[in-house]
Design a protein around this motif. Structure first.
Motif, PDB file in Angstrom:
ATOM      1  N   VAL A   1       0.864  -1.193   0.000  1.00 46.69           N
ATOM      2  CA  VAL A   1       0.000   0.000   0.000  1.00 46.69           C
ATOM      3  C   VAL A   1       0.898   1.240   0.000  1.00 46.69           C
ATOM      4  CG1 VAL A   1      -1.985  -1.048   1.190  1.00 46.69           C
ATOM      5  CG2 VAL A   1      -0.176   0.025   2.535  1.00 46.69           C
ATOM      6  N   THR A   2       0.281   2.409  -0.095  1.00 44.79           N
ATOM      7  CA  THR A   2       1.072   3.638  -0.054  1.00 44.79           C
ATOM      8  C   THR A   2       1.344   4.012   1.417  1.00 44.79           C
ATOM      9  OG1 THR A   2      -0.914   4.983  -0.067  1.00 44.79           O
ATOM     10  CG2 THR A   2       0.086   4.526  -2.199  1.00 44.79           C
TER      11      THR A   2
ATOM     12  N   THR B   1      -1.545   5.481   3.269  1.00 48.31           N
ATOM     13  CA  THR B   1      -2.525   4.542   3.829  1.00 48.31           C
ATOM     14  C   THR B   1      -2.117   4.121   5.243  1.00 48.31           C
ATOM     15  OG1 THR B   1      -3.194   3.779   1.656  1.00 48.31           O
ATOM     16  CG2 THR B   1      -3.636   2.277   3.468  1.00 48.31           C
TER      17      THR B   1
ATOM     18  N   TYR C   1      -8.822   5.706   8.621  1.00 52.94           N
ATOM     19  CA  TYR C   1      -9.217   4.677   7.650  1.00 52.94           C
ATOM     20  C   TYR C   1      -9.136   3.293   8.295  1.00 52.94           C
ATOM     21  CZ  TYR C   1      -8.952   1.645   3.570  1.00 52.94           C
ATOM     22  OH  TYR C   1      -9.181   0.642   2.670  1.00 52.94           O
TER      23      TYR C   1
ATOM     24  N   ARG D   1      -3.864  -7.209  -7.491  1.00 55.25           N
ATOM     25  CA  ARG D   1      -3.092  -7.548  -6.286  1.00 55.25           C
ATOM     26  C   ARG D   1      -1.612  -7.734  -6.599  1.00 55.25           C
ATOM     27  NH1 ARG D   1      -6.329  -5.700  -2.635  1.00 55.25           N
ATOM     28  NH2 ARG D   1      -8.411  -6.575  -2.690  1.00 55.25           N
TER      29      ARG D   1
ATOM     30  N   LYS E   1       5.019  -1.033 -10.770  1.00 56.75           N
ATOM     31  CA  LYS E   1       4.753  -1.223  -9.344  1.00 56.75           C
ATOM     32  C   LYS E   1       4.287   0.092  -8.709  1.00 56.75           C
ATOM     33  CE  LYS E   1       6.356  -3.204  -5.119  1.00 56.75           C
ATOM     34  NZ  LYS E   1       7.369  -3.838  -4.342  1.00 56.75           N
TER      35      LYS E   1
ATOM     36  N   ARG F   1       0.789   0.794  -9.846  1.00 57.00           N
ATOM     37  CA  ARG F   1      -0.172  -0.116  -9.203  1.00 57.00           C
ATOM     38  C   ARG F   1      -0.467   0.352  -7.785  1.00 57.00           C
ATOM     39  NH1 ARG F   1       0.132  -4.651  -6.007  1.00 57.00           N
ATOM     40  NH2 ARG F   1       2.384  -4.857  -6.189  1.00 57.00           N
ATOM     41  N   LEU F   2       0.605   0.706  -7.060  1.00 58.51           N
ATOM     42  CA  LEU F   2       0.410   1.164  -5.681  1.00 58.51           C
ATOM     43  C   LEU F   2      -0.411   2.449  -5.657  1.00 58.51           C
ATOM     44  CD1 LEU F   2       3.724   0.577  -3.713  1.00 58.51           C
ATOM     45  CD2 LEU F   2       1.533  -0.541  -3.439  1.00 58.51           C
ATOM     46  N   LYS F   3      -0.104   3.345  -6.587  1.00 61.33           N
ATOM     47  CA  LYS F   3      -0.780   4.641  -6.613  1.00 61.33           C
ATOM     48  C   LYS F   3      -2.258   4.493  -6.998  1.00 61.33           C
ATOM     49  CE  LYS F   3      -0.493   9.128  -8.790  1.00 61.33           C
ATOM     50  NZ  LYS F   3      -0.105   9.762 -10.042  1.00 61.33           N
TER      51      LYS F   3
ATOM     52  N   ASP G   1      -4.090   1.151  -4.549  1.00 63.81           N
ATOM     53  CA  ASP G   1      -4.051   1.173  -3.092  1.00 63.81           C
ATOM     54  C   ASP G   1      -5.495   1.172  -2.582  1.00 63.81           C
ATOM     55  OD1 ASP G   1      -2.454   1.998  -0.542  1.00 63.81           O
ATOM     56  OD2 ASP G   1      -4.174   3.335  -0.639  1.00 63.81           O
ATOM     57  N   GLU G   2      -5.813   0.271  -1.633  1.00 62.46           N
ATOM     58  CA  GLU G   2      -7.223   0.100  -1.257  1.00 62.46           C
ATOM     59  C   GLU G   2      -7.860   1.373  -0.708  1.00 62.46           C
ATOM     60  OE1 GLU G   2      -7.149  -3.161   1.660  1.00 62.46           O
ATOM     61  OE2 GLU G   2      -7.586  -1.629   3.154  1.00 62.46           O
ATOM     62  N   ARG G   3      -7.060   2.211  -0.034  1.00 62.14           N
ATOM     63  CA  ARG G   3      -7.611   3.468   0.482  1.00 62.14           C
ATOM     64  C   ARG G   3      -7.957   4.415  -0.669  1.00 62.14           C
ATOM     65  NH1 ARG G   3      -4.460   7.425   1.053  1.00 62.14           N
ATOM     66  NH2 ARG G   3      -5.306   9.395   1.798  1.00 62.14           N
ATOM     67  N   ILE G   4      -7.076   4.464  -1.682  1.00 65.58           N
ATOM     68  CA  ILE G   4      -7.325   5.343  -2.838  1.00 65.58           C
ATOM     69  C   ILE G   4      -8.541   4.842  -3.620  1.00 65.58           C
ATOM     70  CG2 ILE G   4      -6.353   6.136  -5.045  1.00 65.58           C
ATOM     71  CD1 ILE G   4      -3.612   6.195  -3.605  1.00 65.58           C
TER      72      ILE G   4
ATOM     73  N   GLU H   1     -11.050   3.198  -2.360  1.00 63.93           N
ATOM     74  CA  GLU H   1     -12.218   3.519  -1.524  1.00 63.93           C
ATOM     75  C   GLU H   1     -12.588   5.006  -1.655  1.00 63.93           C
ATOM     76  OE1 GLU H   1     -13.916   1.306   0.200  1.00 63.93           O
ATOM     77  OE2 GLU H   1     -15.280   2.691   1.186  1.00 63.93           O
TER      78      GLU H   1
END
Lengths: 68, 158
Positions: A25-26, A29, A38, B10, B88, B91-93, B96-99, B101
């Protein structure tokens, strides 16, 4: 939902960037998780718990009203 | 925001597949832009129809905008695919699950605002141009219908 990520990270001398890299993740996060802004998904919670060698419930503290 | 995939990638390999598909969408965007541009110039010549100059300029701008946006995204996606570090980082940017969401919530809010705006634009605009209430009402129904269809499809999958 509260968590012990920051505490575990400091105990293990891991930076936010290193943890973020390890769990895919970043860094933002990780910052949001630590500040409680979050809530992690089950998959991310599992990854973080595994990274610290703990069970999910040892890292993430579910409150009774959230379970309901 | 990715409109085509509902699950974030993933792994880098999964994300590469997404980007390869996205490149086809980029080409489609360029083709749509070219078609838009040509339609503006071809339609008045083929059928006896004179287009308002402002509208013609707007359509041309739209077409050119789509062409450049499509080419820009295509080049960006191609450069990502050539470099493992870039793929990579992207993908992260973007995954990312928060982004994801945040994007979902922003999308939900803007869809709601769009519905409200369409409703009031049709309601008030209809007094001046009756066609507006039909068009805006039709768009609201299209939105609700597509929502119901999408909900039905995903409820079968999940």
């Amino acid at each position: 939902m509260q968590n012990k990520i920051q505490q575990l990270r400091k105990e293990n001398k891991v930076t936010q960037a290193e943890l973020a890299e390890a769990v895919d993740v970043t860094r933002q996060t990780i910052i949001s998780l630590e500040s409680g802004k979050y809530n992690a998904s089950l998959l991310l919670a599992h990854k973080i718990a595994c990274y610290f060698g703990k069970k999910i419930e040892e890292v993430f503290l579910f409150e009774e009203d959230e379970k309901e | 925001m990715n409109f085509w995939y509902t699950k974030p990638a993933r792994t880098d390999a999964e994300y590469q597949k997404m980007i390869q598909f996205q490149k086809k969408i980029d080409v489609l965007v360029v083709v749509t832009g070219i078609l838009t541009f040509f339609i503006v110039y071809m339609i008045p010549k083929v059928v006896d129809f004179s287009m308002n100059e402002n509208i013609s300029g707007l359509y041309s701008g739209l077409g050119i905008g789509l062409v450049f946006a499509g080419i820009g995204k295509y080049l960006q996606h191609t450069s990502w695919l050539k470099n493992e570090q870039s793929i990579k980082a992207a993908r992260l940017k973007n995954n990312d699950e928060r982004i994801v969401e945040i994007g979902r919530k922003a999308y939900q809010m803007s869809a709601t605002l769009l519905l409200i705006a369409l409703y009031f634009l049709g309601l008030i605009g209809g007094f001046f141009e009756p066609i507006l209430i039909l068009v805006m009402g039709g768009l609201v129904w299209l939105f609700l219908l597509s929502y119901c269809v999408a909900f039905f499809i995903y409820s079968k999958k999940m």
